[in-house]
Design an enzyme around this catalytic site. Structure first.
Site, PDB file in Angstrom:
ATOM      1  N   GLY A 281      32.373  23.269  45.439  1.00 21.71           N
ATOM      2  CA  GLY A 281      33.766  23.061  45.811  1.00 21.71           C
ATOM      3  C   GLY A 281      34.756  23.168  44.670  1.00 21.71           C
ATOM      4  N   GLU A 323      26.641  22.501  42.978  1.00 19.23           N
ATOM      5  CA  GLU A 323      26.391  23.793  43.615  1.00 19.23           C
ATOM      6  C   GLU A 323      27.644  24.659  43.671  1.00 19.23           C
ATOM      7  OE1 GLU A 323      23.201  21.603  46.623  1.00 19.23           O
ATOM      8  OE2 GLU A 323      25.273  21.939  47.236  1.00 19.23           O
ATOM      9  N   PRO A 324      28.137  25.086  42.524  1.00 19.52           N
ATOM     10  CA  PRO A 324      29.331  25.937  42.556  1.00 19.52           C
ATOM     11  C   PRO A 324      29.003  27.331  43.082  1.00 19.52           C
ATOM     12  CG  PRO A 324      28.518  25.732  40.310  1.00 19.52           C
ATOM     13  CD  PRO A 324      27.637  24.863  41.164  1.00 19.52           C
ATOM     14  N   GLY A 325      29.831  27.835  43.967  1.00 20.65           N
ATOM     15  CA  GLY A 325      29.690  29.210  44.431  1.00 20.65           C
ATOM     16  C   GLY A 325      30.938  29.982  44.041  1.00 20.65           C
ATOM     17  N   ARG A 326      32.058  29.582  44.662  1.00 20.25           N
ATOM     18  CA  ARG A 326      33.334  30.257  44.437  1.00 20.25           C
ATOM     19  C   ARG A 326      33.704  30.345  42.956  1.00 20.25           C
ATOM     20  NH1 ARG A 326      37.384  29.724  48.236  1.00 20.25           N
ATOM     21  NH2 ARG A 326      36.250  27.906  48.955  1.00 20.25           N
ATOM     22  N   TYR A 371      42.092  31.514  56.753  1.00 17.66           N
ATOM     23  CA  TYR A 371      42.537  30.275  56.098  1.00 17.66           C
ATOM     24  C   TYR A 371      43.980  30.334  55.623  1.00 17.66           C
ATOM     25  CZ  TYR A 371      37.418  30.220  55.351  1.00 17.66           C
ATOM     26  OH  TYR A 371      36.063  30.297  55.493  1.00 17.66           O
ATOM     27  N   CYS A 398      43.119  46.645  64.056  1.00 17.86           N
ATOM     28  CA  CYS A 398      44.059  46.569  65.171  1.00 17.86           C
ATOM     29  C   CYS A 398      44.441  45.136  65.443  1.00 17.86           C
ATOM     30  CB  CYS A 398      43.432  47.207  66.395  1.00 17.86           C
ATOM     31  SG  CYS A 398      43.169  48.944  66.107  1.00 17.86           S
ATOM     32  N   GLU A 399      45.170  44.566  64.530  1.00 18.06           N
ATOM     33  CA  GLU A 399      45.533  43.175  64.669  1.00 18.06           C
ATOM     34  C   GLU A 399      46.668  42.888  63.690  1.00 18.06           C
ATOM     35  OE1 GLU A 399      42.092  41.008  65.578  1.00 18.06           O
ATOM     36  OE2 GLU A 399      42.953  39.136  64.866  1.00 18.06           O
ATOM     37  N   TYR A 428      33.062  34.861  48.976  1.00 20.48           N
ATOM     38  CA  TYR A 428      33.410  34.752  50.403  1.00 20.48           C
ATOM     39  C   TYR A 428      34.218  35.948  50.925  1.00 20.48           C
ATOM     40  CZ  TYR A 428      31.852  29.997  49.519  1.00 20.48           C
ATOM     41  OH  TYR A 428      31.109  28.905  49.153  1.00 20.48           O
TER      42      TYR A 428
HETATM   43  N1  LLP Z   1      27.087  23.395  48.542  1.00 14.63           N
HETATM   44  C1  LLP Z   1      27.238  23.188  49.861  1.00 14.63           C
HETATM   45  C2  LLP Z   1      26.347  22.245  50.526  1.00 14.63           C
HETATM   46  C3  LLP Z   1      28.218  23.858  50.566  1.00 14.63           C
HETATM   47  O1  LLP Z   1      28.358  23.643  51.867  1.00 14.63           O
HETATM   48  C4  LLP Z   1      29.069  24.781  49.895  1.00 14.63           C
HETATM   49  C5  LLP Z   1      30.100  25.516  50.601  1.00 14.63           C
HETATM   50  C6  LLP Z   1      28.874  24.981  48.521  1.00 14.63           C
HETATM   51  C7  LLP Z   1      27.873  24.258  47.869  1.00 14.63           C
HETATM   52  C8  LLP Z   1      29.683  25.955  47.710  1.00 14.63           C
HETATM   53  O2  LLP Z   1      31.043  25.657  47.701  1.00 14.63           O
HETATM   54  P1  LLP Z   1      32.039  26.435  46.693  1.00 14.63           P
HETATM   55  O3  LLP Z   1      31.709  25.972  45.293  1.00 14.63           O
HETATM   56  O4  LLP Z   1      31.787  27.875  46.818  1.00 14.63           O
HETATM   57  O5  LLP Z   1      33.388  26.025  47.143  1.00 14.63           O
HETATM   58  N2  LLP Z   1      34.184  30.333  53.425  1.00 14.63           N
HETATM   59  C9  LLP Z   1      35.020  29.324  52.785  1.00 14.63           C
HETATM   60  C10 LLP Z   1      34.194  28.384  51.946  1.00 14.63           C
HETATM   61  C11 LLP Z   1      33.122  27.679  52.740  1.00 14.63           C
HETATM   62  C12 LLP Z   1      32.269  26.828  51.869  1.00 14.63           C
HETATM   63  C13 LLP Z   1      31.185  26.169  52.635  1.00 14.63           C
HETATM   64  N3  LLP Z   1      30.281  25.440  51.843  1.00 14.63           N
HETATM   65  C14 LLP Z   1      36.060  30.040  51.941  1.00 14.63           C
HETATM   66  O6  LLP Z   1      36.063  31.248  51.908  1.00 14.63           O
HETATM   67  O7  LLP Z   1      36.912  29.390  51.349  1.00 14.63           O
END
Ligand code: LLP
Length: 471
Positions: A281, A323-326, A371, A398-399, A428
């Site tokens: 997050g 758990e960073p993704g973004r 979003y 088409c939107e 994402y």
């Molecule tokens: N760990 C868990 C358990 C999660 O559910 C998530 C994201 C993450 C880690 C990674 O979160 P991050 O660091 O990437 O924020 N599609 C949405 C984001 C959905 C995230 C869902 N869970 C967007 O594009 O903003």
């Protein structure tokens, strides 16, 4: 609302408060571009040592371009920051959240760089294991796991399964018995804290699908049920409070609640949990309106919260996972588009807006439509001396909600054939892409030191037809 003549209500004219008219419409704002992005004197954007005009000629547009060195540096910086900040406590590991962006090639980078990974489906598990991530470095999430997914996770030997609901405890126990497995588990807790961007709320109730609620006693019940099933080994509690968070205080509140829950397990069962999952997050800057903390700062603040809250409960600090993704994938990615139709729309009151259509749209970036996310864009294929014009980058679908960049100043002479680049699209976008209007998904291309490496090729109409049994 009944129908009415479209008027100023719909125009919502002017630029948002955070968007300033640029001094130089050609300039890049360093904070939102990958580390290895810059414009040459002729105005052509270079990423990873490659000009985007060469890249576009090579792989076409739209294309997701990933600055490999930037992605890898962000991942290893997170791992180092959390490792260092928690070294004097119970230690910490970073699990890259594969949902943000994963391909087999990216999994290889992560494996080479020693990162652990979190996955939330059987598909993600297959990709990361093919990329060479050791199963012992994989955590398996998911809010509605199938039997097949749980069996695959146990058979692969994933390190941890994060249980998301009470029924999943029985499901996992049944499958573990059938396969002769003894999975280590965490329980995902929903703790009444919801954080997004600059705000978070802490409530005593939960109204969302994820996790076991602390407030209604489901966490307590879940712990008791897991402990009553000797095949399941409870290692700790987990929570994920939201996404695009900038405020360490939101994590502070979460850590306080998790310390209380950990203490409750200790009191009720005499069990010292050794693991604490704090989810991902961590926010990123999509525009100049965002100002994220760097990982060292964030990790330091979170470690201070863990130390304080666990001490307050009379507990030693557990090992922590984040758990960073973004924050790893997002800023490393740029999407390239080719401009098609351009039109100017008068908004009344002397305002107008340029609608710049590109060859992709909501199928390669759904975040704006879904979003209301903000993005930026730059003219990437040449320098322009034209003045900045308030623009909206729209797609080919088409939107009318098919918007990629709601508000940006682009040069007034932007025209068909120009290449536009949209930064911070590493996370994402590919992972949430679709085939709406039977459009093939763009390739994912890693760039580094002047070399392009196609990680995922462009999807063709033949690919789409391959699933159509009447084709
Ligand atoms: N760990 C868990 C358990 C999660 O559910 C998530 C994201 C993450 C880690 C990674 O979160 P991050 O660091 O990437 O924020 N599609 C949405 C984001 C959905 C995230 C869902 N869970 C967007 O594009 O903003």
């Amino acid at each position: 609302m009944s129908s009415h003549e479209a008027g100023s209500l719909h125009a919502q004219g002017r630029a948002p408060a955070w968007l300033e008219v640029p001094q130089d419409v050609n300039a890049l704002l360093a904070a939102i571009w990958p580390a290895h992005a810059a414009k040459a004197a002729d105005g052509v954007l270079q990423v990873g040592g490659l000009s985007v005009t060469d890249l576009a000629a090579q792989v076409g547009t739209p294309a997701y371009v990933i600055d490999e060195a930037d992605f890898r540096a962000r991942a290893t910086a997170f791992a180092a920051a959390f490792g260092d900040a928690f070294a004097g406590l119970g230690g910490a590991h970073v699990h890259y959240a594969a949902k943000a962006l994963i391909t087999v090639g990216i999994a290889r980078w992560l494996a080479e760089d020693g990162l652990a990974v979190d996955v939330c489906t059987g598909g993600e598990l297959e990709i990361v294991t093919r990329g060479g991530i050791a199963p012992g470095r994989v955590t398996f999430h998911g809010s509605n796991k199938s039997d097949a997914e749980l069996v695959a996770a146990m058979a692969a030997g994933v390190d941890l399964i994060v249980i998301d609901s009470l029924p999943e405890i029985d499901q996992l126990d049944r499958l573990a018995a059938a396969g002769g497995h003894q999975p280590q588990v965490m329980l995902r807790c929903s703790i009444g804290i919801e954080a997004h961007t600059h705000e978070f709320i802490a409530t005593s109730h939960e109204d969302q699908k994820f996790g076991l609620s602390a407030a209604d006693g489901s966490v307590r019940e879940g712990v008791a049920r897991v402990l009553a099933r000797p095949r399941l080994r409870l290692r700790g509690l987990h929570t994920h409070i939201g996404s695009q968070i900038f405020d360490a205080q939101a994590f502070g509140h979460a850590i306080q609640r998790m310390a209380q829950l950990t203490a409750q397990v200790d009191r009720e069962h005499g069990l010292r949990l050794t693991e604490l999952g704090l989810g991902g997050g961590f926010g990123v800057a999509y525009t100049t309106g965002h100002d994220p903390l760097d990982p060292v700062d964030m990790a330091g603040r979170m470690a201070a919260h863990v130390e304080r809250e666990f001490r307050a409960e009379g507990l030693t600090a557990p090992h922590v996972t984040v758990e960073p993704g973004r924050a790893i994938a997002g800023p490393a990615g740029v999407t390239l588009y080719t401009v098609g139709a351009v039109k100017s729309v008068s908004l009344g009151g002397g305002f107008d807006r340029l609608y710049v259509s590109v060859d992709g749209g909501m199928s390669d970036n759904i975040r704006t439509a879904l979003y209301g996310a903000d993005y930026s864009a730059t003219l990437a294929s040449r320098r322009s001396e034209a003045p900045p014009r308030l623009s909206r980058v729209v797609g080919k679908h088409c939107e009318s909600g098919d918007i990629v960049v709601k508000d940006e100043y682009l040069p007034a002479d932007v025209t068909a054939g120009d290449i536009l680049a949209v930064p911070v699209t590493g996370a994402y976008c590919h992972s949430m892409s679709s085939n709406y209007n039977s459009v093939g998904r763009p390739p994912v291309v890693a760039v580094r030191d002047g070399l392009a490496n196609v990680l995922v090729r462009r999807e063709t109409v033949s690919d789409l037809l391959a699933r159509d049994l009447y084709a």
